[in-house]
Design an enzyme around this catalytic site. Sequence first.
Site, short mmCIF file in Angstrom:
data_model
loop_
_atom_site.label_atom_id
_atom_site.label_comp_id
_atom_site.label_asym_id
_atom_site.label_seq_id
_atom_site.Cartn_x
_atom_site.Cartn_y
_atom_site.Cartn_z
N LYS A 163 -11.03 -8.14 4.56
CA LYS A 163 -10.71 -7.73 5.57
C LYS A 163 -11.37 -8.45 6.64
O LYS A 163 -11.51 -9.29 7.25
CB LYS A 163 -9.43 -7.15 6.29
CG LYS A 163 -8.54 -7.09 5.40
CD LYS A 163 -7.18 -7.97 5.42
CE LYS A 163 -6.49 -8.20 7.26
NZ LYS A 163 -5.09 -9.37 6.21
N TYR A 220 -10.93 -3.08 0.39
CA TYR A 220 -9.44 -3.68 1.28
C TYR A 220 -10.40 -4.06 2.38
O TYR A 220 -10.12 -4.95 2.87
CB TYR A 220 -8.91 -3.11 1.75
CG TYR A 220 -7.60 -3.14 2.10
CD1 TYR A 220 -7.17 -4.71 2.04
CD2 TYR A 220 -7.90 -2.06 3.48
CE1 TYR A 220 -6.34 -4.49 3.21
CE2 TYR A 220 -6.56 -2.78 4.76
CZ TYR A 220 -6.31 -3.99 4.90
OH TYR A 220 -5.52 -4.48 5.36
N THR A 265 -6.60 -5.49 10.88
CA THR A 265 -6.06 -4.58 10.79
C THR A 265 -7.04 -4.09 11.26
O THR A 265 -8.04 -4.29 11.23
CB THR A 265 -6.15 -4.49 8.82
OG1 THR A 265 -6.40 -2.61 8.76
CG2 THR A 265 -7.26 -4.55 8.63
N ASP A 266 -6.83 -2.65 11.74
CA ASP A 266 -8.58 -1.59 12.39
C ASP A 266 -8.81 -1.61 11.98
O ASP A 266 -10.39 -0.79 11.98
CB ASP A 266 -7.35 -0.54 13.57
CG ASP A 266 -6.54 0.45 12.88
OD1 ASP A 266 -6.46 -0.07 11.64
OD2 ASP A 266 -5.90 1.14 13.31
N GLU A 267 -8.70 -1.62 10.51
CA GLU A 267 -9.46 -0.33 8.76
C GLU A 267 -10.43 -1.71 9.28
O GLU A 267 -11.66 -0.42 8.97
CB GLU A 267 -9.09 -0.62 7.76
CG GLU A 267 -7.58 0.25 7.89
CD GLU A 267 -7.00 0.48 6.81
OE1 GLU A 267 -8.27 0.32 5.39
OE2 GLU A 267 -5.86 1.31 5.95
P1 NAD Z 1 2.01 -6.08 1.68
O1 NAD Z 1 1.10 -5.86 0.48
O2 NAD Z 1 3.31 -5.20 1.96
O3 NAD Z 1 2.20 -7.90 1.76
C1 NAD Z 1 1.09 -9.34 1.08
C2 NAD Z 1 2.27 -10.45 0.90
O4 NAD Z 1 1.21 -11.29 0.21
C3 NAD Z 1 2.99 -9.99 -0.43
O5 NAD Z 1 3.97 -10.98 -0.39
C4 NAD Z 1 2.48 -10.98 -1.67
O6 NAD Z 1 3.18 -11.50 -2.65
C5 NAD Z 1 1.92 -11.99 -0.63
N1 NAD Z 1 -0.01 -12.05 -1.29
C6 NAD Z 1 -0.41 -11.55 -2.30
N2 NAD Z 1 -1.09 -12.34 -2.70
C7 NAD Z 1 -0.40 -13.07 -2.02
C8 NAD Z 1 -2.24 -14.65 -2.81
N3 NAD Z 1 -3.12 -15.19 -3.10
N4 NAD Z 1 -1.25 -16.11 -2.45
C9 NAD Z 1 0.20 -15.64 -1.27
N5 NAD Z 1 0.98 -14.94 -1.24
C10 NAD Z 1 -0.06 -14.11 -1.49
O7 NAD Z 1 1.76 -6.65 3.01
P2 NAD Z 1 1.35 -6.10 4.24
O8 NAD Z 1 1.52 -4.46 4.47
O9 NAD Z 1 2.92 -6.64 4.65
O10 NAD Z 1 0.26 -6.32 5.09
C11 NAD Z 1 0.38 -7.84 5.78
C12 NAD Z 1 -0.81 -7.88 6.26
O11 NAD Z 1 -1.42 -7.44 7.93
C13 NAD Z 1 -1.71 -7.81 5.46
O12 NAD Z 1 -2.84 -8.73 5.92
C14 NAD Z 1 -2.81 -6.76 5.95
O13 NAD Z 1 -3.94 -7.23 5.62
C15 NAD Z 1 -1.91 -7.12 7.38
N6 NAD Z 1 -1.80 -5.52 7.68
C16 NAD Z 1 -1.41 -4.70 7.53
C17 NAD Z 1 -0.94 -3.32 7.82
C18 NAD Z 1 -0.55 -1.99 7.04
O14 NAD Z 1 0.19 -0.96 8.13
N7 NAD Z 1 1.14 -2.37 6.33
C19 NAD Z 1 -1.66 -2.84 9.38
C20 NAD Z 1 -2.38 -4.08 9.75
C21 NAD Z 1 -2.73 -5.26 9.56
O1 TDX Z 2 -0.13 8.96 -0.85
C1 TDX Z 2 -0.46 8.89 -0.52
N1 TDX Z 2 -1.31 10.33 0.01
C2 TDX Z 2 -1.55 10.16 1.42
O2 TDX Z 2 -2.53 11.32 1.53
C3 TDX Z 2 -1.25 7.79 0.32
C4 TDX Z 2 0.03 6.29 -0.11
C5 TDX Z 2 -1.51 7.67 1.18
N2 TDX Z 2 -1.53 8.47 1.74
C6 TDX Z 2 -2.68 9.38 3.02
C7 TDX Z 2 -3.78 8.18 2.98
C8 TDX Z 2 -4.10 7.84 4.51
O3 TDX Z 2 -4.64 8.45 5.30
O4 TDX Z 2 -1.76 8.03 4.01
C9 TDX Z 2 -2.67 7.81 5.56
C10 TDX Z 2 -1.99 6.20 5.40
O5 TDX Z 2 -1.60 5.52 3.64
P1 TDX Z 2 -2.20 3.81 3.47
O6 TDX Z 2 0.15 4.44 3.57
O7 TDX Z 2 -2.56 3.75 1.92
O8 TDX Z 2 -2.15 3.49 4.66
P2 TDX Z 2 -3.95 3.42 5.03
O9 TDX Z 2 -4.39 3.53 3.53
O10 TDX Z 2 -4.60 3.93 6.22
O11 TDX Z 2 -3.81 1.52 4.61
C11 TDX Z 2 -1.98 1.48 5.71
O12 TDX Z 2 -2.78 0.47 7.11
C12 TDX Z 2 -3.77 -0.25 7.27
C13 TDX Z 2 -2.30 -0.24 4.81
O13 TDX Z 2 -1.77 -0.10 4.03
C14 TDX Z 2 -3.48 -1.21 4.89
O14 TDX Z 2 -2.41 -2.61 4.48
C15 TDX Z 2 -4.15 -1.70 6.61
O15 TDX Z 2 -4.22 -2.91 7.35
#
Ligand code: NAD
Ligand code: TDX
Length: 368
Positions: free
Chosen positions: A164, A160, A134-136
């Site tokens: 990562k 988190y 992630t970019d975080e």
């Molecule tokens: P998600 O939370 O939707 O899915 C995570 C999956 O991992 C789930 O299916 C969960 O059951 C599985 N999991 C969790 N713990 C586990 C374990 N111990 N063993 C096996 N499986 C396990 O997450 P996502 O949003 O699809 O993110 C996927 C990846 O991409 C993550 O590594 C996250 O850090 C990264 N990422 C997410 C975002 C975003 O905006 N969602 C952005 C950048 C990077």
């Molecule tokens: O109820 C809410 N109200 C609100 O204002 C929620 C859930 C979020 N927010 C804000 C927090 C953040 O500034 O919205 C923005 C986005 O929040 P999230 O959807 O929780 O995402 P963020 O915290 O930016 O992280 C996400 O992007 C990077 C993903 O959850 C991570 O898994 C990924 O790595």
Amino acid sequence: MARLLVTGGAGFIGANFVHYWVEQYPDDRVVVLDSLTYAGNLASLEGLTDCEQFRFVKESIVEKDVVATLLREEQIDTVVHFAAESHVDRSISGPADFIDTNIVGTHNLLQAARSAWLDSDDAPASHRFHHVSTDEVYGSLGPTDPGFSESTPYAPNSPYSASKAASDHLVRAYHHTYGLQVTTSNCSNNYGPYQFPEKLIPLMIVNALEGKLLPVYGDGSNIRDWLYVEDHVRAIDLVLKKGRVGETYNIGGNEEWANIDIVNRICAAIDTAFVDDGELATRFPDAPAAKGGQTASLITSVKDRPGHDWRYAIDPSRAQNELGFRPQHDFAGGLASTIDWMLNNEAWWRAVMDGSYRDWVTKHYASS
Ligand code: NAD
Ligand code: TDX
């Protein structure tokens, strides 16, 4: 023909990746390893579970032996590692699971990959470990700072992002120390089909339809760089095919939006959808739009997230220049598709939110 192990393949981005891969590369073997936490749903892999090239294994990446056995048994040559605890708010209220899965789990995968690919007589001719991050990990930007590049120093601010960051460093170390063939991608905020309704966009859509408050943290000015999930999946494909081993690639959408603007856009789009489709008022009678009201009346400013990063943005130059990556969806189109998908897949989000799909999972995968 490649043989993939996709960890976290029942989660949001993992499921989108698996659907894409099976369609693009029907000759490849795709094994999903997912422990099905609250965020993982077999409902997101519908249509695949009977497909011959596909196998689902319900186990945790924290179980070292399971991973090692699977790599050998399936002769895996490519790991695409999505599995993680991924929600920042949950990492603030309970960081321990993030350490277990994101750090210990990633290390188990690396150890198993090293053993199967570098220390074994029947190792595949070539291998790749792709780590999805992630970019975080880069921390927070001010209003005029340039976007994160691959050389921006790490400065994670939440449990988190710290977990990562630790996993990214382990992946890097396994390349430099042992010669494991790794790549890492650090992506901005994703949105689209199959995203669990705890993240900003799907949560706001579901709450708007159910007439619940739309909680905006602080003043709503925080900015994220949004990428439609299908574009992220294509970017990972490009990294696997064209990425340089040992490198990291930052992936972004060039779509920076403040949270409050996104929530207002969702509200306006839902108001319009109810005007265009009279059936929605019957399906979602608690929505303000069902009674001729305005969805935006639900917007509520709530206490800010502790340590809330203010802005994320990606400098996409490396992915553009080396991989030829360009997002195919702009934010307006991607958001409209996401709202449509949520309106057309009410059964999916209701099932994943109330956990009712779990009965089915327990019956089918109890002993896998
Ligand atoms: P998600 O939370 O939707 O899915 C995570 C999956 O991992 C789930 O299916 C969960 O059951 C599985 N999991 C969790 N713990 C586990 C374990 N111990 N063993 C096996 N499986 C396990 O997450 P996502 O949003 O699809 O993110 C996927 C990846 O991409 C993550 O590594 C996250 O850090 C990264 N990422 C997410 C975002 C975003 O905006 N969602 C952005 C950048 C990077
Ligand atoms: O109820 C809410 N109200 C609100 O204002 C929620 C859930 C979020 N927010 C804000 C927090 C953040 O500034 O919205 C923005 C986005 O929040 P999230 O959807 O929780 O995402 P963020 O915290 O930016 O992280 C996400 O992007 C990077 C993903 O959850 C991570 O898994 C990924 O790595």
